[in-house]
Design an enzyme around this catalytic site. Structure first.
Site, PDB file in Angstrom:
ATOM      1  N   HIS A  58      24.936  48.422  42.958  1.00  0.00           N
ATOM      2  CA  HIS A  58      24.633  49.641  42.417  1.00  0.00           C
ATOM      3  C   HIS A  58      24.462  49.899  40.905  1.00  0.00           C
ATOM      4  CE1 HIS A  58      24.932  52.669  45.790  1.00  0.00           C
ATOM      5  NE2 HIS A  58      26.399  52.150  45.879  1.00  0.00           N
ATOM      6  N   HIS A  69      29.058  45.283  46.656  1.00  0.00           N
ATOM      7  CA  HIS A  69      28.188  46.538  46.872  1.00  0.00           C
ATOM      8  C   HIS A  69      28.309  47.481  45.773  1.00  0.00           C
ATOM      9  CE1 HIS A  69      27.435  50.083  49.690  1.00  0.00           C
ATOM     10  NE2 HIS A  69      27.503  50.531  48.621  1.00  0.00           N
ATOM     11  N   GLU A  70      29.425  47.569  45.162  1.00  0.00           N
ATOM     12  CA  GLU A  70      29.561  48.411  43.921  1.00  0.00           C
ATOM     13  C   GLU A  70      28.628  47.748  42.625  1.00  0.00           C
ATOM     14  OE1 GLU A  70      30.044  51.422  44.699  1.00  0.00           O
ATOM     15  OE2 GLU A  70      30.990  50.954  46.331  1.00  0.00           O
ATOM     16  N   CYS A 102      27.708  53.790  52.467  1.00  0.00           N
ATOM     17  CA  CYS A 102      27.865  54.099  51.059  1.00  0.00           C
ATOM     18  C   CYS A 102      27.640  55.624  51.087  1.00  0.00           C
ATOM     19  CB  CYS A 102      26.499  53.528  50.588  1.00  0.00           C
ATOM     20  SG  CYS A 102      26.300  54.084  48.854  1.00  0.00           S
ATOM     21  N   LEU A 103      28.605  56.148  50.002  1.00  0.00           N
ATOM     22  CA  LEU A 103      28.640  57.608  49.736  1.00  0.00           C
ATOM     23  C   LEU A 103      27.111  58.040  49.540  1.00  0.00           C
ATOM     24  CD1 LEU A 103      32.035  57.691  47.790  1.00  0.00           C
ATOM     25  CD2 LEU A 103      31.337  58.329  50.125  1.00  0.00           C
ATOM     26  N   GLY A 135      34.701  52.777  47.472  1.00  0.00           N
ATOM     27  CA  GLY A 135      34.276  52.428  46.310  1.00  0.00           C
ATOM     28  C   GLY A 135      33.313  53.390  45.663  1.00  0.00           C
ATOM     29  N   GLN A 182      26.180  56.257  40.857  1.00  0.00           N
ATOM     30  CA  GLN A 182      26.111  57.010  41.815  1.00  0.00           C
ATOM     31  C   GLN A 182      26.517  58.680  41.143  1.00  0.00           C
ATOM     32  OE1 GLN A 182      28.635  54.338  44.303  1.00  0.00           O
ATOM     33  NE2 GLN A 182      27.480  55.510  45.792  1.00  0.00           N
TER      34      GLN A 182
HETATM   35 NI    NI Z   1      27.221  52.474  47.774  1.00  0.00          NI
END
Ligand code: NI
Length: 169
Positions: free
Chosen positions: A138, A134-135, A92-93, A46, A51
């Site tokens: 963000h 989670h997304e 998380c990226l 995701g 991000q």
């Molecule tokens: Ni993330």
């Protein structure tokens, strides 16, 4: 298509609250394509627009093993949450190499526009439900490490800053 740079925690821009997408037009469709390409390239499941430093409400996800079920959710809103919650290990990226437990609803229903501007409700459970929650965090400027204890969070912050300094050398 293009690979976009991903902001890394503790970059303050990750705490920006995203604005709703005003119109699903060519620019937004291009951003969705670029975000998907960026997510696949980074082996993520995701990615939120936040991000990649675009502060508009859009997320992309793909939790399939074959990496062939891309979902684009524009202006996502939770319309239902399950009574139960579950502790899941998340990564998380924007916080590479860090994994820790976060409590999330077992299942959620999310209303969103797709990349064609069509409204639909996604019924998400298991990994997809965790990923979508989670997304969506963000988009509110929240990174998953903020659910952890201040002690853990500070350790992660120090580790990330140190890794960045070493990268810069
Ligand atoms: Ni993330």
């Amino acid at each position: 298509m293009a690979i976009l740079p991903i902001l890394c925690y503790p970059d303050p821009r990750l705490h920006t609250v995203a604005k709703p997408v005003a119109a699903v037009d060519g620019r937004i469709r291009q951003l969705a394509k670029d975000m998907l390409e960026t997510m696949y390239e980074a082996s993520g499941i995701g990615l939120a627009a936040t991000q990649v430093d675009v502060h508009e409400r859009m997320i992309v996800v793909d939790v399939s093993k074959e990496r062939d079920q891309p979902l684009v959710l524009i202006n996502p809103e939770l319309v239902w949450t399950s009574p139960g919650k579950h502790l899941n290990e998340e990564g998380c990226l924007s916080v590479p190499g860090i994994y820790d437990g976060v409590e999330r609803f077992d299942a959620v229903h999310v209303r969103a526009l797709d990349e064609h501007g069509k409204s639909r409700v996604i019924e998400a459970e298991e990994l997809l439900a965790v990923c979508v929650q989670h997304e969506m965090d963000h988009l509110m400027g929240k990174v998953f490490v903020e659910y952890l204890s201040p002690l853990k969070r500070n350790r992660i912050k120090t580790k990330m800053l140190k890794a960045r300094r070493e990268d810069a050398r």
